[in-house]
Scaffold this motif. Structure first.
Motif, PDB file in Angstrom:
ATOM      1  N   ARG A  20      -5.479   7.474   1.055  1.00  0.00           N
ATOM      2  CA  ARG A  20      -4.107   6.831   0.616  1.00  0.00           C
ATOM      3  C   ARG A  20      -4.365   6.214  -0.702  1.00  0.00           C
ATOM      4  NH1 ARG A  20      -3.020   2.774   4.505  1.00  0.00           N
ATOM      5  NH2 ARG A  20      -2.712   4.662   6.014  1.00  0.00           N
ATOM      6  N   ALA A  21      -5.505   5.415  -1.165  1.00  0.00           N
ATOM      7  CA  ALA A  21      -5.693   4.826  -2.438  1.00  0.00           C
ATOM      8  C   ALA A  21      -5.618   5.946  -3.554  1.00  0.00           C
ATOM      9  CB  ALA A  21      -7.003   4.239  -2.497  1.00  0.00           C
ATOM     10  N   VAL A  22      -6.719   7.085  -3.253  1.00  0.00           N
ATOM     11  CA  VAL A  22      -6.767   8.177  -4.070  1.00  0.00           C
ATOM     12  C   VAL A  22      -5.242   8.884  -4.470  1.00  0.00           C
ATOM     13  CG1 VAL A  22      -7.871  10.330  -4.477  1.00  0.00           C
ATOM     14  CG2 VAL A  22      -9.162   8.486  -3.811  1.00  0.00           C
ATOM     15  N   ALA A  23      -4.437   9.187  -3.303  1.00  0.00           N
ATOM     16  CA  ALA A  23      -3.358   9.853  -3.500  1.00  0.00           C
ATOM     17  C   ALA A  23      -2.577   8.976  -4.394  1.00  0.00           C
ATOM     18  CB  ALA A  23      -2.699  10.036  -2.137  1.00  0.00           C
ATOM     19  N   TRP A  24      -2.312   7.593  -4.110  1.00  0.00           N
ATOM     20  CA  TRP A  24      -1.637   6.654  -5.149  1.00  0.00           C
ATOM     21  C   TRP A  24      -2.142   6.752  -6.377  1.00  0.00           C
ATOM     22  CZ3 TRP A  24       3.256   5.600  -4.102  1.00  0.00           C
ATOM     23  CH2 TRP A  24       3.604   5.354  -2.888  1.00  0.00           C
ATOM     24  N   SER A  25      -3.314   6.939  -6.635  1.00  0.00           N
ATOM     25  CA  SER A  25      -3.829   6.893  -7.938  1.00  0.00           C
ATOM     26  C   SER A  25      -3.491   8.160  -8.979  1.00  0.00           C
ATOM     27  CB  SER A  25      -5.329   6.613  -8.112  1.00  0.00           C
ATOM     28  OG  SER A  25      -5.926   7.646  -7.470  1.00  0.00           O
ATOM     29  N   PHE A  26      -3.396   9.326  -8.018  1.00  0.00           N
ATOM     30  CA  PHE A  26      -3.086  10.559  -8.656  1.00  0.00           C
ATOM     31  C   PHE A  26      -1.530  10.408  -9.240  1.00  0.00           C
ATOM     32  CE2 PHE A  26      -6.612  12.670  -6.590  1.00  0.00           C
ATOM     33  CZ  PHE A  26      -6.558  14.053  -7.631  1.00  0.00           C
ATOM     34  N   PHE A  27      -0.730   9.610  -8.620  1.00  0.00           N
ATOM     35  CA  PHE A  27       0.832   9.385  -9.194  1.00  0.00           C
ATOM     36  C   PHE A  27       0.732   8.291 -10.293  1.00  0.00           C
ATOM     37  CE2 PHE A  27       1.793  11.259  -4.881  1.00  0.00           C
ATOM     38  CZ  PHE A  27       2.376  12.468  -5.374  1.00  0.00           C
ATOM     39  N   ARG A  30       0.061   2.078  -8.740  1.00  0.00           N
ATOM     40  CA  ARG A  30      -0.927   1.257  -8.197  1.00  0.00           C
ATOM     41  C   ARG A  30      -0.941  -0.077  -8.647  1.00  0.00           C
ATOM     42  NH1 ARG A  30      -2.595   1.557  -3.189  1.00  0.00           N
ATOM     43  NH2 ARG A  30      -4.523   1.137  -2.849  1.00  0.00           N
ATOM     44  N   ARG A  31      -0.484  -1.047  -7.769  1.00  0.00           N
ATOM     45  CA  ARG A  31      -0.363  -2.445  -8.006  1.00  0.00           C
ATOM     46  C   ARG A  31      -1.782  -2.958  -8.289  1.00  0.00           C
ATOM     47  NH1 ARG A  31       3.165  -5.356  -3.692  1.00  0.00           N
ATOM     48  NH2 ARG A  31       1.235  -4.983  -2.689  1.00  0.00           N
ATOM     49  N   SER A  32      -2.052  -4.021  -9.095  1.00  0.00           N
ATOM     50  CA  SER A  32      -3.171  -4.652  -9.635  1.00  0.00           C
ATOM     51  C   SER A  32      -3.842  -5.195  -8.351  1.00  0.00           C
ATOM     52  CB  SER A  32      -2.970  -5.530 -10.517  1.00  0.00           C
ATOM     53  OG  SER A  32      -4.054  -6.372 -11.059  1.00  0.00           O
ATOM     54  N   ALA A  33      -2.874  -5.884  -7.481  1.00  0.00           N
ATOM     55  CA  ALA A  33      -3.394  -6.666  -6.344  1.00  0.00           C
ATOM     56  C   ALA A  33      -4.185  -5.520  -5.135  1.00  0.00           C
ATOM     57  CB  ALA A  33      -2.447  -7.428  -5.478  1.00  0.00           C
ATOM     58  N   ASP A  34      -3.243  -4.645  -5.121  1.00  0.00           N
ATOM     59  CA  ASP A  34      -3.871  -3.276  -4.153  1.00  0.00           C
ATOM     60  C   ASP A  34      -5.134  -2.759  -4.787  1.00  0.00           C
ATOM     61  OD1 ASP A  34      -1.785  -3.445  -2.426  1.00  0.00           O
ATOM     62  OD2 ASP A  34      -0.666  -2.226  -3.364  1.00  0.00           O
ATOM     63  N   ALA A  50     -12.724  12.086  -1.457  1.00  0.00           N
ATOM     64  CA  ALA A  50     -11.402  11.910  -1.415  1.00  0.00           C
ATOM     65  C   ALA A  50     -10.639  12.620  -2.957  1.00  0.00           C
ATOM     66  CB  ALA A  50     -10.898  10.792  -1.174  1.00  0.00           C
ATOM     67  N   GLY A  51     -11.396  12.053  -3.815  1.00  0.00           N
ATOM     68  CA  GLY A  51     -10.843  12.537  -5.230  1.00  0.00           C
ATOM     69  C   GLY A  51     -11.193  14.133  -5.354  1.00  0.00           C
ATOM     70  N   ILE A  52     -12.271  14.599  -4.993  1.00  0.00           N
ATOM     71  CA  ILE A  52     -12.464  15.832  -5.016  1.00  0.00           C
ATOM     72  C   ILE A  52     -11.621  16.880  -4.238  1.00  0.00           C
ATOM     73  CG2 ILE A  52     -14.443  17.899  -4.588  1.00  0.00           C
ATOM     74  CD1 ILE A  52     -16.470  15.804  -5.396  1.00  0.00           C
ATOM     75  N   ILE A  53     -11.191  16.221  -2.781  1.00  0.00           N
ATOM     76  CA  ILE A  53     -10.483  17.019  -1.986  1.00  0.00           C
ATOM     77  C   ILE A  53      -9.094  16.925  -2.620  1.00  0.00           C
ATOM     78  CG2 ILE A  53      -9.312  16.864   0.522  1.00  0.00           C
ATOM     79  CD1 ILE A  53     -11.941  15.820   1.284  1.00  0.00           C
TER      80      ILE A  53
END
Length: 76
Positions: A20-27, A30-34, A50-53
């Motif tokens: 989930r975190a990597v998916a949000w980072s692709f877009f 991402r909030r600073s707190a998250d 997860a990044g490679i996948i």
């Protein structure tokens, strides 16, 4: 330094949380707190996997999209 790496690799964040975190980072949304929570609880090995996948899925989706557009005659 290796002790820090061992501690980071022993974090208990789930692989689903990592995906989930990597998916949000692709877009890029991402909030600073998250982000701070992710740094504290996610396993860096899981983040790399997860990044490679995610990159492979993205490339695969682009290849399929290009094949579909070229095959449909829209690009011709």
């Amino acid at each position: 330094m290796s002790e820090d790496l061992k501690n980071a690799a022993a974090r208990k964040g789930s692989f689903l949380q990592t995906i989930r975190a990597v998916a949000w980072s692709f877009f890029g949304v991402r909030r600073s707190a998250d982000y701070e929570q992710d740094v504290e609880k996610l396993n860096p090995v899981h983040v790399i996997i997860a990044g490679i996948i995610g990159a492979l899925v993205f490339i695969g989706a682009l290849v399929l999209l290009v094949r579909w557009v070229v095959g449909s005659g829209v690009a011709g």
